[in-house]
Design an enzyme around this catalytic site. Structure first.
Site, short mmCIF file in Angstrom:
data_model
loop_
_atom_site.label_atom_id
_atom_site.label_comp_id
_atom_site.label_asym_id
_atom_site.label_seq_id
_atom_site.Cartn_x
_atom_site.Cartn_y
_atom_site.Cartn_z
N ASP A 1 0.78 -3.23 9.69
CA ASP A 1 -0.61 -2.79 9.89
C ASP A 1 -1.51 -3.93 10.37
OD1 ASP A 1 0.06 -0.29 8.97
OD2 ASP A 1 -1.46 -0.21 7.39
N HIS B 1 22.62 28.08 10.73
CA HIS B 1 21.75 29.25 10.55
C HIS B 1 21.75 29.65 9.08
CE1 HIS B 1 19.74 33.00 11.50
NE2 HIS B 1 20.64 33.64 10.76
N LYS C 1 2.21 11.58 -1.31
CA LYS C 1 3.23 12.63 -1.11
C LYS C 1 3.63 13.28 -2.43
CE LYS C 1 2.32 11.78 2.60
NZ LYS C 1 1.40 10.77 3.10
N VAL D 1 0.85 -1.20 0.00
CA VAL D 1 0.00 0.00 0.00
C VAL D 1 0.88 1.25 0.00
CG1 VAL D 1 -1.56 1.35 1.47
CG2 VAL D 1 -1.98 -1.09 1.09
N CYS D 2 1.92 1.22 0.80
CA CYS D 2 2.77 2.40 0.96
C CYS D 2 3.23 2.92 -0.39
CB CYS D 2 3.97 2.01 1.83
SG CYS D 2 5.22 3.28 1.92
N ALA E 1 4.08 3.27 7.85
CA ALA E 1 5.04 2.50 7.08
C ALA E 1 6.34 2.26 7.86
CB ALA E 1 5.34 3.22 5.77
N ARG F 1 -8.97 2.25 8.72
CA ARG F 1 -8.52 1.13 7.89
C ARG F 1 -8.73 -0.17 8.66
NH1 ARG F 1 -5.81 2.43 3.51
NH2 ARG F 1 -4.55 0.53 3.48
P1 FAD Z 1 0.96 -2.92 3.26
O1 FAD Z 1 1.81 -1.81 2.78
O2 FAD Z 1 -0.50 -2.71 3.38
O3 FAD Z 1 1.26 -4.16 2.31
C1 FAD Z 1 0.57 -5.36 2.45
C2 FAD Z 1 0.62 -6.09 1.12
O4 FAD Z 1 0.12 -7.41 1.31
C3 FAD Z 1 -0.23 -5.45 0.06
O5 FAD Z 1 0.50 -5.30 -1.14
C4 FAD Z 1 -1.38 -6.44 -0.11
O6 FAD Z 1 -1.90 -6.43 -1.43
C5 FAD Z 1 -0.68 -7.76 0.19
N1 FAD Z 1 -1.60 -8.84 0.55
C6 FAD Z 1 -2.65 -8.78 1.42
N2 FAD Z 1 -3.25 -9.99 1.49
C7 FAD Z 1 -2.56 -10.82 0.67
C8 FAD Z 1 -2.69 -12.20 0.33
N3 FAD Z 1 -3.63 -12.98 0.86
N4 FAD Z 1 -1.81 -12.72 -0.56
C9 FAD Z 1 -0.85 -11.94 -1.11
N5 FAD Z 1 -0.68 -10.65 -0.81
C10 FAD Z 1 -1.52 -10.10 0.07
N6 FAD Z 1 2.34 5.71 6.45
C11 FAD Z 1 3.41 6.47 6.76
O7 FAD Z 1 4.24 6.05 7.55
N7 FAD Z 1 3.59 7.70 6.19
C12 FAD Z 1 2.70 8.21 5.31
O8 FAD Z 1 2.90 9.32 4.82
C13 FAD Z 1 1.57 7.44 4.97
N8 FAD Z 1 0.68 7.90 4.07
C14 FAD Z 1 -0.38 7.13 3.73
C15 FAD Z 1 -1.28 7.62 2.81
C16 FAD Z 1 -2.38 6.87 2.43
C17 FAD Z 1 -3.33 7.43 1.42
C18 FAD Z 1 -2.55 5.57 2.98
C19 FAD Z 1 -3.71 4.72 2.57
C20 FAD Z 1 -1.66 5.06 3.89
C21 FAD Z 1 -0.57 5.84 4.29
N9 FAD Z 1 0.35 5.38 5.23
C22 FAD Z 1 1.43 6.17 5.57
C23 FAD Z 1 0.19 4.08 5.90
C24 FAD Z 1 1.11 3.04 5.26
O9 FAD Z 1 0.83 2.95 3.89
C25 FAD Z 1 0.91 1.69 5.93
O10 FAD Z 1 1.07 1.84 7.32
C26 FAD Z 1 1.95 0.69 5.43
O11 FAD Z 1 1.82 0.50 4.04
C27 FAD Z 1 1.76 -0.65 6.13
O12 FAD Z 1 2.74 -1.52 5.67
P2 FAD Z 1 2.54 -3.10 5.74
O13 FAD Z 1 3.85 -3.67 5.29
O14 FAD Z 1 2.02 -3.51 7.05
O15 FAD Z 1 1.41 -3.47 4.69
#
Ligand code: FAD
Length: 468
Positions: free
Chosen positions: A305, A437, A51, A41-42, A313, A265
């Site tokens: 998450d 500065h 961003k 997602v990130c 992230a 979320r």
């Molecule tokens: P994710 O990045 O959610 O990745 C999980 C992956 O697992 C995904 O690709 C998904 O498709 C895959 N998946 C799920 N189920 C399965 C399955 N059964 N089989 C195969 N693949 C699967 N965080 C920040 O720190 N700074 C920011 O500026 C920020 N901005 C954001 C802006 C928006 C609009 C959004 C929506 C989120 C933002 N976040 C930000 C939050 C950040 O994106 C998440 O906290 C982060 O991506 C979580 O990382 P993760 O590795 O846990 O999972």
């Protein structure tokens, strides 16, 4: 020959960080994601594309502001196709980089949807069965869409579809005054939408110290059409290709062209086959782990998450590193460190460690030092004195317990505070470090100096004498 076979499920910042470190530590790693490329997602639907758009928003606002400094730009021409293409280019550059890093490290990347068959195997796309010694679940989260809005079809946007910039609605209602709603509201407002935010609690960015939110609130009030607090949407329906919205707090029914839902979320734990394992989830669907990321199934850990907590992230990446350290050496522990948070609005808000709100709620004795950006030369040269830097200090030990910054580029400043807090630095360590500065980083030094009543650019009657 007998390398531990580790599967990392989900290639977001949590998953790919874990996969890379596992490979660096000599494990045999397979990284699985339903997307074609790693990044999660990130990279594909969150931090990075939002961003990029916020960068454009900032550019537009700066050109508007330049007029007061004597430089007038014509109103921008918005080419949505090119913006989308540019955003895709940024994403694909980074996704290709991650794919290359997978290859360089010998991490096998499989694109497909995974489903657990038992505590030691899973299927990909309901076909191939893969066995593992250990699996790390990092499947992340997805936007929540309340059923109240199910009757308005694609007039309801989520953070994901909002990033697609299908069009710029004339009037946009953002439901939810959290960071995603405010960031996306900022983008759409700069691109020309009249934005209204509706938030059910009494303020934007619930939980964040109010003095940090105030400068943002003031600016958003002048930028957005409306900010409705203590208000909820109770009904909506399509009327002449617009969404007619009814609020609960006596606000007149109003029509909007699109509704952006930014109300939270939920974890991706549905359809994962967890019922075939001993992994347990809580009533909100988050995977339950102990302080070593261990689930109820000995061969499965979970991070990012999908386990809840700060859904950010860098927290997911930090989890990814820690879980591998634990896997490689069972004596390692999940040492907690300060997790910074940044809201990339204009101005930005960033904080880390103990907040003033938490200290008050816990009845904890603290001292707060503040430095207003009106006294910062750098902030004035940028035409942005609408900021504040604050430190939360233990009055007895003078240790820095927390920090908060509101202002342009606040997110770039907070790293220094994380370092200070994680290393138990005292306020005098910040005060005595020479900062360049004119930079905004001086606001941290002067904030620390103000604790002793000795900040050069603000006058405050001294309370304590600094021991040099
Ligand atoms: P994710 O990045 O959610 O990745 C999980 C992956 O697992 C995904 O690709 C998904 O498709 C895959 N998946 C799920 N189920 C399965 C399955 N059964 N089989 C195969 N693949 C699967 N965080 C920040 O720190 N700074 C920011 O500026 C920020 N901005 C954001 C802006 C928006 C609009 C959004 C929506 C989120 C933002 N976040 C930000 C939050 C950040 O994106 C998440 O906290 C982060 O991506 C979580 O990382 P993760 O590795 O846990 O999972």
């Amino acid at each position: 020959m007998n390398k531990k076979r580790v599967i990392v499920l989900g290639a977001g910042p949590g998953g790919y960080t874990a996969a890379f470190l596992a490979a660096d530590r000599g494990m045999n790693v397979t990284l699985i994601d339903e997307n074609l490329n790693p990044g999660g997602v990130c990279l594909h639907k969150g931090c990075i594309p939002s961003k990029s758009l916020l960068h454009l928003s900032r550019l537009i606002e700066e050109t508007r502001h330049a007029e007061v400094c004597g430089v007038k730009f014509h109103p921008p021409e918005i080419d949505l196709d090119r913006i989308r293409e540019w955003n895709r280019e940024v994403i694909s550059k980074m996704a290709n980089g991650l794919s290359t890093l997978c290859k360089q490290r010998g991490v096998e990347f499989i694109s497909g949807r995974a489903h657990f068959l038992d505590g030691n195997s899973l299927s990909i796309n309901n076909k191939d069965r893969i066995f593992f010694d250990h699996c790390i679940i990092a499947t992340g989260s997805q936007p929540t869409c309340p059923s109240l809005f199910s009757n308005i079809g694609n007039h309801a946007l989520t953070s994901t579809t909002a990033l697609d910039l299908e069009n710029i609605p004339e009037r946009l209602l953002v439901v939810g005054g959290g960071y995603i709603g405010l960031e996306m509201g900022t983008v759409y407002s700069s691109l020309g939408s009249q934005v209204t935010v509706v938030e059910m609690t009494g303020d934007l960015l619930a939980g964040v110290d109010r003095d940090l939110v105030r400068p943002l609130f003031t600016r958003l009030k002048s930028k957005f059409e409306n900010i409705f607090l203590n208000t909820q949407v109770v009904f909506c329906e399509m009327q002449n290709n617009q969404v007619a919205v009814q609020f609960n707090s006596g606000i007149e029914n109003t029509c909007y062209d699109r509704i952006l839902l930014a109300v939270g979320r939920r974890p991706n734990t549905v359809d994962l086959g967890l019922e075939s394992t001993k992994v347990e989830i809580n009533d909100k669907g988050f995977i339950q782990v102990d302080d070593r990321f261990q689930t109820g199934e000995p061969s499965i850990s979970a991070i990012g998450d999908v386990v809840g907590g700060a859904m950010l992230a860098h927290k997911a990446s930090a989890d990814g590193k820690k879980v591998i350290a634990i896997l490689a050496d069972s004596r390692s522990s999940k040492k907690t460190s300060s997790i910074p948070a940044v809201v990339f609005t204009d101005p930005e808000i960033a904080w880390c460690g103990l907040t003033e709100t938490e200290a008050i709620n816990d009845d904890r004795k603290i001292q707060v030092a503040k430095f207003p950006w009106g006294a910062s030369g750098r902030a004035q040269t940028l035409g942005r004195p609408d900021g504040v830097t604050k430190l939360i200090i233990d009055p007895k030990t003078e240790q820095v317990l927390g920090a908060g910054v509101t202002g342009v580029g606040a997110g770039e400043l907070i790293g220094e505070c994380v370092l200070a807090i994680n290393n138990g630095l005292k306020v005098k360590d910040l005060a005595n470090s020479i900062h360049p500065h004119p930079t905004l980083s001086e606001t941290l030094m002067e904030c620390a100096e103000s604790f002793y009543g000795e900040a050069t650019h603000i006058y405050k009657r001294p309370k304590k004498q600094q021991s040099v």
